[in-house]
Design a protein around this motif. Structure first.
Motif, PDB file in Angstrom:
ATOM      1  N   UNK A  15       0.816  -1.308   0.105  1.00  0.00           N
ATOM      2  CA  UNK A  15       0.011  -0.009   0.168  1.00  0.00           C
ATOM      3  C   UNK A  15       0.892   1.254   0.076  1.00  0.00           C
ATOM      4  N   UNK A  16       1.753   1.154   0.687  1.00  0.00           N
ATOM      5  CA  UNK A  16       2.899   2.499   0.840  1.00  0.00           C
ATOM      6  C   UNK A  16       3.279   2.616  -0.310  1.00  0.00           C
ATOM      7  N   UNK A  17       3.954   1.463  -1.141  1.00  0.00           N
ATOM      8  CA  UNK A  17       4.488   1.430  -2.429  1.00  0.00           C
ATOM      9  C   UNK A  17       3.495   2.284  -3.644  1.00  0.00           C
ATOM     10  N   UNK A  18       2.276   2.020  -3.514  1.00  0.00           N
ATOM     11  CA  UNK A  18       1.450   2.334  -4.361  1.00  0.00           C
ATOM     12  C   UNK A  18       0.930   3.773  -4.036  1.00  0.00           C
ATOM     13  N   UNK A  19       0.809   4.215  -2.756  1.00  0.00           N
ATOM     14  CA  UNK A  19       0.925   5.696  -2.444  1.00  0.00           C
ATOM     15  C   UNK A  19       2.009   6.682  -3.106  1.00  0.00           C
ATOM     16  N   UNK A  20       3.340   5.697  -2.779  1.00  0.00           N
ATOM     17  CA  UNK A  20       4.478   6.455  -3.213  1.00  0.00           C
ATOM     18  C   UNK A  20       4.458   6.559  -4.902  1.00  0.00           C
ATOM     19  N   UNK A  21       3.916   5.507  -5.490  1.00  0.00           N
ATOM     20  CA  UNK A  21       4.178   5.392  -7.000  1.00  0.00           C
ATOM     21  C   UNK A  21       3.166   6.776  -7.426  1.00  0.00           C
ATOM     22  N   UNK A  22       1.982   6.897  -6.889  1.00  0.00           N
ATOM     23  CA  UNK A  22       0.904   8.204  -7.501  1.00  0.00           C
ATOM     24  C   UNK A  22       1.589   9.469  -7.363  1.00  0.00           C
ATOM     25  N   UNK A  23       2.308   9.540  -5.990  1.00  0.00           N
ATOM     26  CA  UNK A  23       2.937  10.802  -5.833  1.00  0.00           C
ATOM     27  C   UNK A  23       4.256  11.120  -6.829  1.00  0.00           C
ATOM     28  N   UNK A  85      -5.238  10.251   6.726  1.00  0.00           N
ATOM     29  CA  UNK A  85      -4.219  10.680   6.041  1.00  0.00           C
ATOM     30  C   UNK A  85      -4.086  10.071   4.663  1.00  0.00           C
ATOM     31  N   UNK A  86      -4.205   8.776   4.510  1.00  0.00           N
ATOM     32  CA  UNK A  86      -4.008   8.174   3.311  1.00  0.00           C
ATOM     33  C   UNK A  86      -5.044   8.599   2.300  1.00  0.00           C
ATOM     34  N   UNK A  87      -6.316   8.842   2.721  1.00  0.00           N
ATOM     35  CA  UNK A  87      -7.310   9.168   1.907  1.00  0.00           C
ATOM     36  C   UNK A  87      -6.856  10.805   1.455  1.00  0.00           C
ATOM     37  N   UNK A  88      -6.774  11.497   2.420  1.00  0.00           N
ATOM     38  CA  UNK A  88      -6.446  12.766   2.165  1.00  0.00           C
ATOM     39  C   UNK A  88      -5.267  12.886   0.937  1.00  0.00           C
ATOM     40  N   UNK A  89      -4.278  12.166   1.121  1.00  0.00           N
ATOM     41  CA  UNK A  89      -3.284  12.094   0.165  1.00  0.00           C
ATOM     42  C   UNK A  89      -3.721  11.922  -1.138  1.00  0.00           C
ATOM     43  N   UNK A  90      -4.481  10.734  -1.359  1.00  0.00           N
ATOM     44  CA  UNK A  90      -5.103  10.380  -2.753  1.00  0.00           C
ATOM     45  C   UNK A  90      -6.017  11.563  -3.053  1.00  0.00           C
ATOM     46  N   UNK A  91      -6.835  12.007  -2.298  1.00  0.00           N
ATOM     47  CA  UNK A  91      -7.798  13.092  -2.836  1.00  0.00           C
ATOM     48  C   UNK A  91      -6.973  14.294  -3.328  1.00  0.00           C
ATOM     49  N   UNK A  92      -5.837  14.485  -2.491  1.00  0.00           N
ATOM     50  CA  UNK A  92      -5.021  15.649  -3.015  1.00  0.00           C
ATOM     51  C   UNK A  92      -4.341  15.343  -4.378  1.00  0.00           C
ATOM     52  N   UNK A 219      -1.280  18.885   4.314  1.00  0.00           N
ATOM     53  CA  UNK A 219      -0.666  18.644   5.420  1.00  0.00           C
ATOM     54  C   UNK A 219      -1.421  18.934   6.766  1.00  0.00           C
ATOM     55  N   UNK A 220      -2.434  19.750   6.616  1.00  0.00           N
ATOM     56  CA  UNK A 220      -3.077  20.406   7.698  1.00  0.00           C
ATOM     57  C   UNK A 220      -4.440  19.674   8.009  1.00  0.00           C
ATOM     58  N   UNK A 221      -5.103  19.226   6.849  1.00  0.00           N
ATOM     59  CA  UNK A 221      -6.282  18.761   6.613  1.00  0.00           C
ATOM     60  C   UNK A 221      -7.521  19.735   6.871  1.00  0.00           C
ATOM     61  N   UNK A 222      -6.937  21.089   6.531  1.00  0.00           N
ATOM     62  CA  UNK A 222      -7.975  22.080   6.402  1.00  0.00           C
ATOM     63  C   UNK A 222      -8.053  22.621   4.956  1.00  0.00           C
ATOM     64  N   UNK A 223      -9.417  22.903   4.598  1.00  0.00           N
ATOM     65  CA  UNK A 223      -9.797  23.417   3.352  1.00  0.00           C
ATOM     66  C   UNK A 223      -9.676  24.998   3.547  1.00  0.00           C
ATOM     67  N   UNK A 224      -8.729  25.472   2.493  1.00  0.00           N
ATOM     68  CA  UNK A 224      -8.326  26.851   3.154  1.00  0.00           C
ATOM     69  C   UNK A 224      -8.747  27.683   1.369  1.00  0.00           C
ATOM     70  N   UNK A 225      -9.542  27.086   0.715  1.00  0.00           N
ATOM     71  CA  UNK A 225      -9.956  27.822  -0.458  1.00  0.00           C
ATOM     72  C   UNK A 225     -10.772  28.734  -0.233  1.00  0.00           C
ATOM     73  N   UNK A 226     -11.095  29.986  -0.882  1.00  0.00           N
ATOM     74  CA  UNK A 226     -12.117  30.782  -0.968  1.00  0.00           C
ATOM     75  C   UNK A 226     -12.046  31.805   0.317  1.00  0.00           C
TER      76      UNK A 226
END
Length: 240
Positions: A15-23, A85-92, A219-226
Motif C-alpha cells: 500500500x505504501x508503495x502504491x501511494x508513493x507511486x502515485x506521488x 491521512x492516506x485518503x487525504x493524500x489520494x484526494x490531494x 498537511x493540515x487537513x484544512x480546506x483553505x480555499x475561498x
C-alpha cells in the motif's frame, strides 16, 4: 510459513508503495508540464513556430498522464479503502492532477498564440510583460510542485500569497498593452494575441496557487480555499 502479522506487514508495504507511486507519477507529470510552460514562453518570445508546434503536439502526453493517475487513484480507493491521512493524500493527488493538466492546456494555448504572433509584424512591446509574468508564474509552479514533494507548508503559503502579485501584474500589463493599441492601431492584432497569452499565464498562476492550497489541505487537513483575504488564509493555517 507466512504468519498473519507478516501478511499484514506485506500488505501495508504494498500500500505504501502504491501511494508513493502515485506521488512520483504526479511529480513526473508536473515536471513535464513545467518544461512545457518554459518552452512555450520561450518559443513565443523567440518566434519559434517549430518549437511551438511541438509543444502543442505533446499536449496529449499530459492528458494521458492525467488519465493514468486518475485511474491509479480510483484503484487505490476501491481496493484499499484508505482512511485519514492516506485518503487525504489520494484526494490531494486527484485535485493536483487536474490543476497540472489545465496548466498543460494553458501552455499549449500560449504556444498557439506564439504561432499567431510569429505571423504578425514585430511586437511593439518586445514581450516585456510576457517575459516578466511568464518568469513569475514559472517560479510559482516550480515552488508549488516543490511544496507538494516536500510537504512544505511555508512554501505553499508563499505561493498562494504570490498569486495576488501576479493578478496585479496582469492588470498592469493589460493597461500597458491598451496604450500600445491606442498609439498605433496597426498593432492591434499582435497586441490582442499577447493579451490572450497573458491571460493564459494569469490562469497558470491561479492553478499554481490551487496546487499550494491542496498541499496545505494535505498537511493540515484544512480546506483553505475561498478565504476573504491573504491574512485570513495565513491565520487559517496557523502561520505567524
Amino acid at each position: 510459513m507466512l504468519k498473519q502479522d507478516d501478511h499484514k506487514h506485506h500488505i501495508s508495504e504494498r500500500f505504501n508503495a502504491e501511494l508513493e507511486s502515485i506521488k512520483n507519477h504526479l511529480l513526473e507529470m508536473g515536471g513535464k508540464v513545467e518544461r512545457q510552460l518554459n518552452a512555450a514562453v520561450a518559443a513565443l518570445v523567440a518566434g519559434d513556430t517549430g518549437e511551438a508546434e511541438e509543444i502543442i503536439n505533446r499536449d496529449h502526453e499530459v492528458n494521458q498522464m492525467e488519465i493514468r493517475i486518475d485511474d491509479e487513484c480510483s484503484t487505490i480507493i476501491a481496493r484499499r479503502q484508505p482512511t485519514a491521512s492516506d485518503l487525504r493524500l489520494v484526494m490531494t493527488v486527484i485535485k493536483v492532477n487536474t490543476d497540472i493538466e489545465r496548466i498543460g492546456d494553458e501552455a499549449a494555448k500560449i504556444a498557439r498564440q506564439g504561432i499567431r504572433l510569429a505571423e504578425e509584424s514585430a511586437s511593439p512591446t518586445n514581450f516585456v510583460e510576457i517575459r516578466h509574468i511568464g518568469s513569475h508564474v514559472e517560479s510559482m509552479l516550480r515552488k508549488a510542485l516543490d511544496a507538494f514533494a516536500r510537504l512544505d507548508l511555508d512554501l505553499a503559503v508563499e505561493v498562494v500569497k504570490e498569486d495576488t502579485g501576479v493578478d496585479k501584474e496582469y492588470g498592469s500589463a493589460l493597461r500597458s498593452l491598451v496604450t500600445f493599441m491606442m498609439e498605433d492601431p496597426r498593432d492591434i492584432g499582435a497586441i490582442l494575441n499577447e493579451m490572450w497569452a497573458l491571460r493564459s499565464l494569469e490562469r497558470i498562476g491561479d492553478h499554481a496557487a490551487n496546487i499550494a492550497e491542496h498541499v496545505i489541505y494535505l498537511v493540515r487537513g484544512q480546506d483553505v480555499r475561498h478565504q476573504k483575504s491573504i491574512q485570513e488564509f495565513i491565520d487559517k493555517v496557523g502561520e505567524r
